[in-house]
Design an enzyme around this catalytic site. Structure first.
Site, PDB file in Angstrom:
ATOM      1  N   HIS A 139       2.012   4.398  -2.981  1.00 28.56           N
ATOM      2  CA  HIS A 139       2.009   5.861  -2.830  1.00 28.56           C
ATOM      3  C   HIS A 139       3.240   6.494  -3.491  1.00 28.56           C
ATOM      4  CE1 HIS A 139      -1.471   6.925  -0.481  1.00 28.56           C
ATOM      5  NE2 HIS A 139      -1.195   6.018   0.447  1.00 28.56           N
ATOM      6  N   HIS A 157       0.842  -1.201   0.000  1.00 28.57           N
ATOM      7  CA  HIS A 157       0.000   0.000   0.000  1.00 28.57           C
ATOM      8  C   HIS A 157       0.880   1.255   0.000  1.00 28.57           C
ATOM      9  CE1 HIS A 157      -3.623   2.361   1.435  1.00 28.57           C
ATOM     10  NE2 HIS A 157      -2.625   3.169   1.780  1.00 28.57           N
ATOM     11  N   GLU A 158       1.869   1.286   0.897  1.00 29.92           N
ATOM     12  CA  GLU A 158       2.742   2.461   0.987  1.00 29.92           C
ATOM     13  C   GLU A 158       3.641   2.585  -0.247  1.00 29.92           C
ATOM     14  OE1 GLU A 158       1.805   4.523   3.085  1.00 29.92           O
ATOM     15  OE2 GLU A 158       0.700   3.166   4.385  1.00 29.92           O
TER      16      GLU A 158
END
Length: 175
Positions: free
Chosen positions: A147, A143-144
């Site tokens: 980003h 998820h990170e």
């Protein structure tokens, strides 16, 4: 303790940009940013936060899994700064899991992610680390990492039917 930073919200262009490589890990400003990211993720009851989420376009994020009101079943680990992180390999198995995002408050989505990943990153002290992450912590990393490439979890949701409000998530899923 460092002060938490304001978290960029969906629509802010920084969340859709490719983050830049960190060249000088020992830079005081970068070390301060790491402390501010840790303060920000803890203050917001998150389990991870990427530098672009505080409007700093660097390939840096914090993985800070711990039980909290947003993720009551999260495993406990020390907040870890991961600089210039990479996914080296991944399992063939993909699992669906509910994700939220500090930059997209109030919404949860069912997101497919690799169950296990092998990663490489540099720590805040400059050491290169290579390790295997599984399950929830692997989900946080992916998820990170997204980003850093201008991707948010909504981009990975396969169907609009796989979205719900935070309130419904807490009522139906967390219980």
């Amino acid at each position: 303790m460092a002060e938490p930073l304001q978290i960029a919200q969906l629509g802010n262009p920084v969340l859709r940009q490719q983050a830049q490589i960190v060249d000088n890990i020992r830079d005081n400003r970068l070390q301060q940013l790491i402390d501010q990211l840790i303060a920000s993720v803890l203050a917001a009851n998150g389990v991870g936060i990427a530098a672009p989420q505080v409007s700093e376009s660097y390939r840096l994020f914090i993985v800070a899994s711990r039980p909290n009101p947003r993720y009551p079943h999260a495993p406990l680990m020390e907040p870890t700064a991961m600089i210039n992180p990479r996914i080296i390999a991944h399992s063939p198995k993909v699992t669906q899991g509910w994700e939220g995002c500090l930059s997209i408050p109030g919404i949860r989505g069912l997101v497919p992610r690799y169950q296990a990943i092998e990663v490489e990153y540099t720590s805040r002290g400059g050491q290169l680390h290579r390790q295997e992450l599984t399950d929830f912590v692997a989900r946080i990393f992916q998820h990170e990492h997204d980003h850093l490439d201008g991707i948010v979890f909504l981009d990975r949701v396969e169907s609009m039917q796989d979205l719900m409000t935070e309130q419904e998530y807490q009522h139906r899923i967390v219980k």
